[in-house]
Design a protein around this motif. Structure first.
Motif, PDB file in Angstrom:
ATOM      1  N   LEU A  54       0.834  -1.205   0.000  1.00 24.31           N
ATOM      2  CA  LEU A  54       0.000   0.000   0.000  1.00 24.31           C
ATOM      3  C   LEU A  54       0.868   1.253   0.000  1.00 24.31           C
ATOM      4  O   LEU A  54       1.834   1.348   0.760  1.00 24.31           O
ATOM      5  N   PRO A  55       0.531   2.235  -0.838  1.00 19.50           N
ATOM      6  CA  PRO A  55       1.247   3.520  -0.772  1.00 19.50           C
ATOM      7  C   PRO A  55       0.736   4.343   0.411  1.00 19.50           C
ATOM      8  O   PRO A  55       0.039   3.811   1.291  1.00 19.50           O
ATOM      9  N   THR A  56       1.033   5.616   0.446  1.00 21.48           N
ATOM     10  CA  THR A  56       0.560   6.469   1.542  1.00 21.48           C
ATOM     11  C   THR A  56      -0.957   6.590   1.508  1.00 21.48           C
ATOM     12  O   THR A  56      -1.584   6.388   0.461  1.00 21.48           O
ATOM     13  N   LYS A  57      -1.536   6.943   2.646  1.00 23.76           N
ATOM     14  CA  LYS A  57      -2.991   7.076   2.714  1.00 23.76           C
ATOM     15  C   LYS A  57      -3.502   8.124   1.735  1.00 23.76           C
ATOM     16  O   LYS A  57      -4.581   7.968   1.144  1.00 23.76           O
ATOM     17  N   GLU A  58      -2.743   9.196   1.535  1.00 27.10           N
ATOM     18  CA  GLU A  58      -3.166  10.246   0.604  1.00 27.10           C
ATOM     19  C   GLU A  58      -3.288   9.694  -0.810  1.00 27.10           C
ATOM     20  O   GLU A  58      -4.254  10.002  -1.527  1.00 27.10           O
ATOM     21  N   GLU A  59      -2.328   8.862  -1.187  1.00 29.05           N
ATOM     22  CA  GLU A  59      -2.375   8.267  -2.529  1.00 29.05           C
ATOM     23  C   GLU A  59      -3.529   7.278  -2.641  1.00 29.05           C
ATOM     24  O   GLU A  59      -4.227   7.236  -3.659  1.00 29.05           O
ATOM     25  N   VAL A  60      -3.731   6.483  -1.597  1.00 28.73           N
ATOM     26  CA  VAL A  60      -4.844   5.528  -1.607  1.00 28.73           C
ATOM     27  C   VAL A  60      -6.170   6.284  -1.686  1.00 28.73           C
ATOM     28  O   VAL A  60      -7.078   5.901  -2.445  1.00 28.73           O
ATOM     29  N   ASP A  61      -6.294   7.366  -0.908  1.00 25.92           N
ATOM     30  CA  ASP A  61      -7.521   8.171  -0.933  1.00 25.92           C
ATOM     31  C   ASP A  61      -7.829   8.649  -2.346  1.00 25.92           C
ATOM     32  O   ASP A  61      -8.979   8.589  -2.806  1.00 25.92           O
ATOM     33  N   ALA A  62      -6.810   9.135  -3.047  1.00 24.10           N
ATOM     34  CA  ALA A  62      -7.009   9.669  -4.396  1.00 24.10           C
ATOM     35  C   ALA A  62      -7.468   8.583  -5.364  1.00 24.10           C
ATOM     36  O   ALA A  62      -8.420   8.781  -6.138  1.00 24.10           O
ATOM     37  N   LEU A  63      -6.802   7.423  -5.314  1.00 22.76           N
ATOM     38  CA  LEU A  63      -7.135   6.336  -6.237  1.00 22.76           C
ATOM     39  C   LEU A  63      -8.513   5.747  -5.932  1.00 22.76           C
ATOM     40  O   LEU A  63      -9.296   5.473  -6.851  1.00 22.76           O
ATOM     41  N   ALA A  89     -12.412   2.765   9.298  1.00 17.64           N
ATOM     42  CA  ALA A  89     -11.940   1.908  10.388  1.00 17.64           C
ATOM     43  C   ALA A  89     -10.583   1.300  10.062  1.00 17.64           C
ATOM     44  O   ALA A  89      -9.743   1.106  10.949  1.00 17.64           O
ATOM     45  N   TYR A  90     -10.355   1.011   8.788  1.00 17.14           N
ATOM     46  CA  TYR A  90      -9.101   0.386   8.355  1.00 17.14           C
ATOM     47  C   TYR A  90      -7.912   1.281   8.667  1.00 17.14           C
ATOM     48  O   TYR A  90      -6.843   0.803   9.048  1.00 17.14           O
ATOM     49  N   TRP A  91      -8.088   2.594   8.509  1.00 15.79           N
ATOM     50  CA  TRP A  91      -6.983   3.531   8.712  1.00 15.79           C
ATOM     51  C   TRP A  91      -6.927   4.108  10.125  1.00 15.79           C
ATOM     52  O   TRP A  91      -6.040   4.915  10.424  1.00 15.79           O
ATOM     53  N   THR A  92      -7.868   3.726  10.958  1.00 14.27           N
ATOM     54  CA  THR A  92      -7.854   4.214  12.330  1.00 14.27           C
ATOM     55  C   THR A  92      -6.662   3.612  13.081  1.00 14.27           C
ATOM     56  O   THR A  92      -6.482   2.387  13.075  1.00 14.27           O
TER      57      THR A  92
END
Length: 596
Positions: A54-63, A89-92
């Motif tokens: 997984l890349p960074t959360k910001e990148e995942v959010d965008a995709l 919940a996954y990113w908490t």
């Protein structure tokens, strides 16, 4: 007498069996319960190897955001509110919700949109973009995880991952020769768990939420298989299958959830929802299945009266589609009816082309077949114009899933090339407009190649050749100029990819691997036109994306009706050596320049 004796023995035998087998039964029940608890425990476990991808959360959010906004408006795979709740919940921090299945779901979802997303910087490794490299890595990881799961104990999320993986493979043109077998495998797996049967009629109680999700997943894999069947010119498994699953209701995801006890009634067709495409596509499915059987059947001789009747049926289905307001402001709403509107129209119009293609060359012998020319041309033109509206909004999802840029460019070129020079018929009067339509197709294709890469260059070279052939036929350019400008366009795109190599590629490195300039015959007498080469400053074009709509390349051998006389001899999947491409591009023209 013997019957009476046996009847009297039955209670005794039953009591004896119960007494002897009771310990086994009790043990089996306990063991089954323990195995189920073990499965539950295993399902909730994270997978560090998958998470490491997984890349960074910001990148995942965008995709993920691109996927939900574009792809989920046509193929319904996840229930968006439920997915978003699990995603949060996954990113908490400290959450125990990082189970492996959801990580695989995210990887597959990101693989769908990796090349669609506009990255700040995009480099190429060979002929493949870094975004597609990431997508391929995620596809392989999620695919390996999915294939290792138990075939017996499958949940909804396993079928969601399977659908997303198929989408990702189509978007990235990953193992495209397996698209038809892949969609067929989804159908077979769906049948194995009864997705083809109406869930509300099943004996086992299925929750309202799961009933509707089963309908959505079944409709999704139906559409996958229908399109793969059309693209490859092969029959669909659905043509011989009895199924009674109701179409998904025209509802937004907010209209029901996991706690719903009664599903709301379907909204009117004129009211657009995220499920409008699936709800309306089901209405034309019987006609499309009939056409699929006809076009992939044992005989290619279709009665012309049948062709006219099916064309009228398709026109009626098109006219019955609702006209939503497609001029939406994306900053105010995520709903974009134009995506579903375009696909609903295109997937019906695409059948007009193979229906009328056999009659194009017969027009010279019988004027009644002029109708086929006009309807064929109009269908190809309308498909390009529909895509162009999405192009203007920068929506790429639909075009990454389809091959329309290539096929319509060839169709428009072929039908116009059949018209004699100087003719005043409608096709020739609109010929300059046709050139602009083919230019639009090339722009869509170029945008896709600059996002994914050109590891399969034949589709684009054929499109460049088609444009040049048509320019020469119409007399807008001398044949040699048209030939050299088509070659220049193809080679320049190739060098735009080379100019963005990671690490950068010098001309000396190109020479080492045999990727030199094509021989002089490609340029010919170009009247001042010159090919851009890496050692010229002007060839190193700054890498920038334009809001456009790319489309996936099509293997002409997979759809015989798209090529003249069913010729499937054009080699594909060769190494993209520029020298080799130059020679083959030259051969592609053949004697065509001397025609007309």
């Amino acid at each position: 007498m013997a019957f009476v004796e046996l009847t009297g023995l039955c209670p005794f035998m039953r009591e004896t069996a119960d007494e002897w087998l009771r310990p086994v039964i009790i043990h089996d029940r306990k063991d089954r319960k323990r195995r189920q608890e073990d499965r539950e425990l295993m399902f909730d476990q994270p997978d560090p190897e998958l998470e490491a991808l997984l890349p960074t959360k910001e990148e995942v959010d965008a995709l993920v955001g691109i996927y939900l906004d574009q792809f989920e408006q046509i193929h319904r795979i996840v229930h968006i509110p439920t997915f978003k709740k699990e995603y949060e919940a996954y990113w908490t921090p400290g959450s125990n919700k990082r189970y492996a299945a959801f990580t695989a779901l995210l990887l597959a979802m990101m693989a769908v949109t990796s090349t669609v997303h506009t990255h700040e910087s995009l480099k190429f490794v060979g002929m493949m973009s870094s975004a597609r490299h990431c997508a391929e890595k995620w596809i392989k990881a999620a695919d390996d995880w999915h294939s290792n799961q138990s075939q017996k104990h499958r949940r909804l999320i396993h079928y969601q991952v399977a659908c997303l993986l198929y989408l990702a493979k189509r978007v990235n043109t990953y193992k495209k020769k397996r698209f038809w077998t892949g969609s067929g495998a989804l159908i077979q797996n769906g049948i194995a768990v009864g997705l083809h049967r109406e869930p509300s009629h099943m004996a086992n109680k299925i929750t309202i939420y799961n009933q509707e999700m089963r309908r959505r997943i079944w409709t999704t894999i139906q559409e996958f298989d229908m399109q793969a069947s059309f693209d490859h010119g092969l029959p669909t498994l659905l043509s011989q299958l009895h199924y009674d699953t109701s179409p998904p209701r025209n509802l937004d995801d907010e209209d029901f959830d996991e706690n719903t006890t009664e599903l709301p009634p379907s909204k009117p067709a004129k009211e657009y929802t995220y499920s409008s495409f699936q709800n309306l596509a089901r209405q034309s499915l019987p006609l499309r299945l009939e056409l699929s059987r006809l076009l992939t059947g044992p005989t290619s001789d279709i009665d012309y009266d049948q062709v006219i009747r099916y064309t009228n049926d398709l026109t009626q289905e098109i006219d019955a589609l609702p006209s939503w307001d497609t001029n939406v402001d994306p900053t105010k709403t995520k709903k974009n009816p134009l995506i579903a509107y375009t696909l609903l129209h295109v997937q019906l119009r695409q059948y007009i082309i193979p229906l009328h293609q056999p009659y194009l060359k017969l027009r010279k012998q019988n004027s009644k077949y002029q109708y086929s020319e006009i309807i064929y041309y109009n269908a190809a033109r309308d498909i390009v114009l529909l895509h162009d509206k999405l192009y203007e909004q920068g929506i790429r999802a639909l075009n990454f899933l389809r091959e329309d840029a290539l096929t319509t460019a060839i169709n428009l070129c072929s039908v116009t090339m059949l018209q004699p020079r100087g003719s005043t018929n409608m096709i020739m009067i609109n010929s300059h407009h046709t050139l602009k339509l083919i230019e639009k197709c090339l722009s869509m294709k170029e945008d896709r190649l600059l996002r994914c890469g050109n590891n399969e260059p034949w589709g684009y070279s054929i499109m460049c050749a088609a444009l040049g052939l048509l320019e020469a036929h119409l007399g807008t350019k001398p044949s040699e100029v048209a030939k050299s400008s088509s070659a220049e366009r193809f080679v320049n795109l190739h060098y735009r990819l080379l100019a963005n190599q990671e690490p950068p590629t010098s001309s000396s490195q190109l020479a080492e691997v045999g990727m030199s300039m094509p021989p002089p015959m490609v340029t010919g007498s170009n009247n001042g036109l010159a090919l851009d080469v890496p050692d010229r400053p002007k060839s190193v074009t700054p890498f920038a994306f334009t809001p456009s709509m790319p489309t996936a390349p099509l293997d002409p051998s997979s759809a015989p009706w798209l090529m003249n006389n069913g010729d499937t001899t054009q080699p594909f999947n060769l190494d993209p050596s520029l020298e080799l491409l130059g020679i083959n591009l030259n051969e592609l023209w053949g004697e065509s320049w001397e025609l007309g």
